[in-house]
Design a protein around this motif. Structure first.
Motif, PDB file in Angstrom:
ATOM      1  N   GLY A 123       0.803  -1.207   0.000  1.00  0.00           N
ATOM      2  CA  GLY A 123       0.000   0.000   0.000  1.00  0.00           C
ATOM      3  C   GLY A 123       0.840   1.263   0.000  1.00  0.00           C
ATOM      4  O   GLY A 123       2.064   1.234   0.135  1.00  0.00           O
ATOM      5  N   GLU A 124       0.162   2.392  -0.144  1.00  0.00           N
ATOM      6  CA  GLU A 124       0.859   3.670  -0.198  1.00  0.00           C
ATOM      7  C   GLU A 124       1.578   3.980   1.110  1.00  0.00           C
ATOM      8  O   GLU A 124       2.641   4.601   1.105  1.00  0.00           O
ATOM      9  N   PHE A 125       1.001   3.550   2.239  1.00  0.00           N
ATOM     10  CA  PHE A 125       1.625   3.841   3.529  1.00  0.00           C
ATOM     11  C   PHE A 125       3.035   3.269   3.588  1.00  0.00           C
ATOM     12  O   PHE A 125       3.976   3.942   4.015  1.00  0.00           O
ATOM     13  N   PHE A 126       3.183   2.016   3.153  1.00  0.00           N
ATOM     14  CA  PHE A 126       4.500   1.380   3.207  1.00  0.00           C
ATOM     15  C   PHE A 126       5.471   2.076   2.258  1.00  0.00           C
ATOM     16  O   PHE A 126       6.624   2.347   2.609  1.00  0.00           O
ATOM     17  N   ALA A 127       5.016   2.387   1.047  1.00  0.00           N
ATOM     18  CA  ALA A 127       5.883   3.067   0.080  1.00  0.00           C
ATOM     19  C   ALA A 127       6.284   4.452   0.581  1.00  0.00           C
ATOM     20  O   ALA A 127       7.422   4.887   0.395  1.00  0.00           O
ATOM     21  N   ASP A 128       5.349   5.149   1.220  1.00  0.00           N
ATOM     22  CA  ASP A 128       5.664   6.469   1.773  1.00  0.00           C
ATOM     23  C   ASP A 128       6.746   6.364   2.839  1.00  0.00           C
ATOM     24  O   ASP A 128       7.680   7.175   2.883  1.00  0.00           O
ATOM     25  N   ARG A 129       6.618   5.355   3.721  1.00  0.00           N
ATOM     26  CA  ARG A 129       7.603   5.195   4.789  1.00  0.00           C
ATOM     27  C   ARG A 129       8.977   4.836   4.222  1.00  0.00           C
ATOM     28  O   ARG A 129      10.006   5.316   4.714  1.00  0.00           O
ATOM     29  N   VAL A 130       9.000   4.002   3.196  1.00  0.00           N
ATOM     30  CA  VAL A 130      10.280   3.649   2.567  1.00  0.00           C
ATOM     31  C   VAL A 130      10.965   4.898   2.014  1.00  0.00           C
ATOM     32  O   VAL A 130      12.173   5.094   2.188  1.00  0.00           O
ATOM     33  N   PHE A 131      10.198   5.767   1.364  1.00  0.00           N
ATOM     34  CA  PHE A 131      10.782   6.987   0.800  1.00  0.00           C
ATOM     35  C   PHE A 131      11.274   7.916   1.907  1.00  0.00           C
ATOM     36  O   PHE A 131      12.327   8.556   1.773  1.00  0.00           O
ATOM     37  N   GLU A 132      10.534   7.989   3.006  1.00  0.00           N
ATOM     38  CA  GLU A 132      10.963   8.818   4.134  1.00  0.00           C
ATOM     39  C   GLU A 132      12.289   8.326   4.706  1.00  0.00           C
ATOM     40  O   GLU A 132      13.201   9.122   4.974  1.00  0.00           O
ATOM     41  N   LYS A 220       8.054  13.573   0.326  1.00  0.00           N
ATOM     42  CA  LYS A 220       6.757  13.354  -0.306  1.00  0.00           C
ATOM     43  C   LYS A 220       6.906  12.333  -1.433  1.00  0.00           C
ATOM     44  O   LYS A 220       7.509  12.624  -2.463  1.00  0.00           O
ATOM     45  N   ASN A 221       6.361  11.166  -1.204  1.00  0.00           N
ATOM     46  CA  ASN A 221       6.449  10.098  -2.198  1.00  0.00           C
ATOM     47  C   ASN A 221       5.431  10.347  -3.317  1.00  0.00           C
ATOM     48  O   ASN A 221       4.484   9.593  -3.503  1.00  0.00           O
ATOM     49  N   ARG A 222       5.653  11.449  -4.030  1.00  0.00           N
ATOM     50  CA  ARG A 222       4.750  11.851  -5.106  1.00  0.00           C
ATOM     51  C   ARG A 222       5.569  12.315  -6.296  1.00  0.00           C
ATOM     52  O   ARG A 222       6.615  12.932  -6.137  1.00  0.00           O
ATOM     53  N   LYS A 223       5.060  12.039  -7.471  1.00  0.00           N
ATOM     54  CA  LYS A 223       5.761  12.427  -8.696  1.00  0.00           C
ATOM     55  C   LYS A 223       5.483  13.897  -8.992  1.00  0.00           C
ATOM     56  O   LYS A 223       4.337  14.337  -9.017  1.00  0.00           O
ATOM     57  N   SER A 224       6.551  14.647  -9.176  1.00  0.00           N
ATOM     58  CA  SER A 224       6.431  16.057  -9.522  1.00  0.00           C
ATOM     59  C   SER A 224       6.733  16.223 -11.008  1.00  0.00           C
ATOM     60  O   SER A 224       7.781  15.789 -11.489  1.00  0.00           O
ATOM     61  N   TYR A 225       5.797  16.865 -11.720  1.00  0.00           N
ATOM     62  CA  TYR A 225       5.960  17.041 -13.158  1.00  0.00           C
ATOM     63  C   TYR A 225       6.292  18.485 -13.529  1.00  0.00           C
ATOM     64  O   TYR A 225       6.458  18.796 -14.696  1.00  0.00           O
ATOM     65  N   GLY A 254      14.023  25.032   5.116  1.00  0.00           N
ATOM     66  CA  GLY A 254      13.286  23.798   4.911  1.00  0.00           C
ATOM     67  C   GLY A 254      13.548  23.212   3.539  1.00  0.00           C
ATOM     68  O   GLY A 254      14.081  23.879   2.641  1.00  0.00           O
ATOM     69  N   ALA A 255      13.171  21.944   3.379  1.00  0.00           N
ATOM     70  CA  ALA A 255      13.329  21.265   2.093  1.00  0.00           C
ATOM     71  C   ALA A 255      12.182  20.287   1.903  1.00  0.00           C
ATOM     72  O   ALA A 255      11.704  19.674   2.865  1.00  0.00           O
ATOM     73  N   LEU A 256      11.750  20.156   0.666  1.00  0.00           N
ATOM     74  CA  LEU A 256      10.730  19.186   0.273  1.00  0.00           C
ATOM     75  C   LEU A 256      11.341  18.257  -0.768  1.00  0.00           C
ATOM     76  O   LEU A 256      11.915  18.722  -1.755  1.00  0.00           O
ATOM     77  N   CYS A 257      11.221  16.958  -0.540  1.00  0.00           N
ATOM     78  CA  CYS A 257      11.792  15.972  -1.459  1.00  0.00           C
ATOM     79  C   CYS A 257      10.667  15.233  -2.180  1.00  0.00           C
ATOM     80  O   CYS A 257       9.751  14.710  -1.532  1.00  0.00           O
ATOM     81  N   PHE A 258      10.745  15.195  -3.500  1.00  0.00           N
ATOM     82  CA  PHE A 258       9.741  14.538  -4.330  1.00  0.00           C
ATOM     83  C   PHE A 258      10.415  13.527  -5.254  1.00  0.00           C
ATOM     84  O   PHE A 258      11.647  13.456  -5.342  1.00  0.00           O
ATOM     85  N   LEU A 259       9.592  12.773  -5.958  1.00  0.00           N
ATOM     86  CA  LEU A 259      10.060  11.963  -7.073  1.00  0.00           C
ATOM     87  C   LEU A 259       9.957  12.807  -8.336  1.00  0.00           C
ATOM     88  O   LEU A 259       8.968  13.516  -8.534  1.00  0.00           O
ATOM     89  N   SER A 260      10.965  12.738  -9.173  1.00  0.00           N
ATOM     90  CA  SER A 260      10.961  13.573 -10.374  1.00  0.00           C
ATOM     91  C   SER A 260      11.947  13.004 -11.380  1.00  0.00           C
ATOM     92  O   SER A 260      12.975  12.443 -11.004  1.00  0.00           O
ATOM     93  N   ASP A 261      11.624  13.136 -12.648  1.00  0.00           N
ATOM     94  CA  ASP A 261      12.560  12.694 -13.683  1.00  0.00           C
ATOM     95  C   ASP A 261      13.107  13.867 -14.488  1.00  0.00           C
ATOM     96  O   ASP A 261      13.680  13.688 -15.559  1.00  0.00           O
TER      97      ASP A 261
END
Length: 322
Positions: A123-132, A220-225, A254-261
């Motif tokens: 689930g998303e909870f586990f993936a979020d924790r892994v990214f954190e 933030k385990n979210r894709k930023s476009y 502060g800093a915000l970390c996202f997924l991005s390509d």
């Protein structure tokens, strides 16, 4: 000869032995911070204790090692002697997975290891924790690359109750790396009207220097476009608004970390030195992921503003690695 019915069978002894092992492990994990995981662990601990004192388990006494009990249980399952093949069959499978030791595994158990890894929640909870946790590791590794040394830690996540993950030192400057630590509620400006309790703020990663300077990081385990993320940015600025007393002596960083390509790097700032940086981690190719280098730069600049014993540090500015 008349056979007497007894609950003290190998499979029941294995159940009791497993419950005892589970209770021991849960007792070791009672130091977890207040969280959903801790509540679940306490409920499971209570359930296991109640089962051990209930019929028929209270009359069952394991007489052999768990290895032998497991072997005898599997033998009785093959002979269909347990009386409840489905339940004890699931027990045997679960116990084998729970006690599996990958360090002792032979190459032919590779498929089994893969199955166990895939058994983790998807689930998303586990993936979020892994990214954190991954971002936490990136922060610690960045500090090491720019010359900081470990004073204490790193600690396991379940050992972090009331303690930082690690304490680091750069030159004469000491600072702590915290994981999901609440910002001081005493400085919170906003409170719930019905209870008077402070509105809490819990960044994923918090750096606190010996001079009480902060740097807060949210993963933030979210894709930023694109180059901007208004929703998450305003949430981050909410820390500054609500806990203004904490960030009164020094500027807010502060800093915000996202997924991005697309190599996300965006900076937001105000007069007075307040600064917020948006960083992107490539979600497919670690070879082109620039988050580590960007993090090195940010943390180097944060360290360059350090104060030791209330005075501007005379130590050289840490090397910025790109």
């Amino acid at each position: 000869m008349v056979a007497k019915a007894s609950a003290n069978t190998p499979e029941n002894q294995l159940v009791v032995d497993a419950l005892r092992q589970l209770i021991r492990r849960l007792n070791e994990a009672t130091g977890l911070i207040v969280s959903a995981e801790r509540n679940y662990s306490l409920n499971l601990l209570r359930w296991a204790r109640e089962r051990l004192h209930a019929t028929p388990w209270q009359k069952v006494l394991p007489a052999r090692s768990s290895t032998i009990l497991r072997r005898e249980t599997e033998h009785r399952l093959r002979k269909r002697q347990t009386g409840n093949q489905a339940a004890y069959g699931r027990l045997a499978i679960w116990y084998g997975q729970w006690t599996f030791d990958a360090t002792l595994a032979s190459p032919d158990l590779a498929d089994r290891m893969v199955d166990l890894m895939l058994a983790f929640p998807a689930g998303e909870f586990f993936a979020d924790r892994v990214f954190e946790v991954w971002c936490l590791n990136q922060v610690i590794e960045s500090f090491r690359r720019i010359g900081a040394v470990t004073v204490e830690g790193p600690r396991l996540l379940w050992q972090r109750a009331g303690r930082s993950i690690c304490t680091l030192r750069f030159e004469e400057y000491t600072f702590d790396v915290w994981f999901q630590k609440s910002l001081p509620s005493s400085s919170a400006r906003w409170r719930y009207v019905h209870s008077g309790n402070a509105l809490k703020g819990i960044p994923d990663i918090t750096l606190i220097g010996e001079d009480s300077r902060y740097l807060v990081i949210d993963a933030k385990n979210r894709k930023s476009y694109g180059a901007t993320r208004p929703e998450e940015t305003y949430k981050m600025l909410g820390y500054l608004e609500n806990f203004r007393g904490t960030f009164q002596q020094y500027p807010f960083w502060g800093a915000l970390c996202f997924l991005s390509d697309d190599d996300l790097f965006t900076e937001v700032g105000t007069e007075g030195g307040n600064r917020l940086v948006l960083l992107g981690a490539h979600d497919n190719d670690p070879k082109v992921c620039a988050l580590g280098g960007r993090m090195d730069t940010l943390l180097s600049e944060w360290l360059s503003l350090r104060r030791t014993e209330g005075l501007l540090a005379s130590a050289p500015v840490p090397q910025i690695i790109m």
